[in-house]
Design a protein around this motif. Structure first.
Motif, PDB file in Angstrom:
ATOM      1  N   GLN A  76       0.624  -1.067  -0.122  1.00  0.00           N
ATOM      2  CA  GLN A  76      -0.100   0.156   0.048  1.00  0.00           C
ATOM      3  C   GLN A  76       1.017   1.225  -0.031  1.00  0.00           C
ATOM      4  O   GLN A  76       0.621   2.263  -0.636  1.00  0.00           O
ATOM      5  N   SER A  77       1.959   1.156   0.709  1.00  0.00           N
ATOM      6  CA  SER A  77       2.705   2.438   0.729  1.00  0.00           C
ATOM      7  C   SER A  77       3.496   2.837  -0.664  1.00  0.00           C
ATOM      8  O   SER A  77       3.347   4.204  -1.075  1.00  0.00           O
ATOM      9  N   THR A  80       0.415   4.498  -2.379  1.00  0.00           N
ATOM     10  CA  THR A  80       0.056   5.534  -2.123  1.00  0.00           C
ATOM     11  C   THR A  80       0.929   6.652  -2.274  1.00  0.00           C
ATOM     12  O   THR A  80       0.546   7.987  -2.973  1.00  0.00           O
ATOM     13  N   LYS A  84       0.053   9.808  -4.988  1.00  0.00           N
ATOM     14  CA  LYS A  84       0.262  11.329  -4.546  1.00  0.00           C
ATOM     15  C   LYS A  84       0.977  12.158  -5.823  1.00  0.00           C
ATOM     16  O   LYS A  84       1.053  13.356  -5.891  1.00  0.00           O
ATOM     17  N   ALA A 106      -6.351   4.783  -2.395  1.00  0.00           N
ATOM     18  CA  ALA A 106      -5.386   5.938  -2.378  1.00  0.00           C
ATOM     19  C   ALA A 106      -6.035   7.170  -2.999  1.00  0.00           C
ATOM     20  O   ALA A 106      -5.676   8.420  -2.538  1.00  0.00           O
ATOM     21  N   HIS A 110      -6.724  10.832  -1.315  1.00  0.00           N
ATOM     22  CA  HIS A 110      -5.900  11.896  -1.630  1.00  0.00           C
ATOM     23  C   HIS A 110      -6.098  12.697  -2.806  1.00  0.00           C
ATOM     24  O   HIS A 110      -5.483  13.515  -3.293  1.00  0.00           O
TER      25      HIS A 110
END
Length: 153
Positions: A76-77, A80, A84, A106, A110
């Protein structure tokens, strides 16, 4: 329903890329990447996926050569961070019921826009229930079924 006057709140800064093609190493993702790069409209494009080697080969076929972002829906990181960096995430990584939810989540969180080519109606129904409110709040437009695959569905 998305309010046309609402601007994405996102992370508070201008995205680095106009369009990120996620799943660019697949057949349809490659075609989309090549088409977008050939348009010479001044778009800032990045190709994203799991394999730097495959993405580099596709980028070499494009003119101008797009940037590359390594992202994996199992992490997931990385998703994300990819989200972004883009204004619009065009997702071609399927099956969508296995790989798309982290990207949709995400984008909704965001304020980034999302489209895909899924035809997986039950999955998208679940995504609407899960992320509509978040997307509306952040200003994200989530547009599934944006391709030929969705016609039969």
């Amino acid at each position: 329903m998305h309010d046309k006057k609402q601007k994405p709140t996102g992370s508070g800064h201008e995205p680095e890329f106009d369009i990120i093609v996620y799943g660019a190493s697949g057949f349809t993702g490659r075609l989309a990447a090549q088409y977008l790069c050939s348009q010479d409209k001044g778009l800032r494009i990045a190709l994203a996926g799991r394999s730097a080697e495959k993405l580099a080969a596709i980028a070499a076929e494009c003119s101008p050569s797009p940037s590359i972002i390594i992202a994996d829906s199992a992490h997931q990181s990385s998703i994300t961070e990819m989200v972004k960096r883009g204004r619009v995430i065009a997702n071609f990584a399927g099956p969508f019921s296995l790989y798309a939810e982290p990207v949709i989540a995400a984008c909704a969180a965001h304020g980034r826009h999302y489209c895909d080519i899924t035809g997986e109606t039950p999955f998208i129904k679940k995504m609407i229930r899960s992320y509509h409110a978040s997307a509306r709040s952040s200003g994200a437009c989530l547009i599934p079924f944006a391709g030929f695959d969705s016609v039969p569905a």
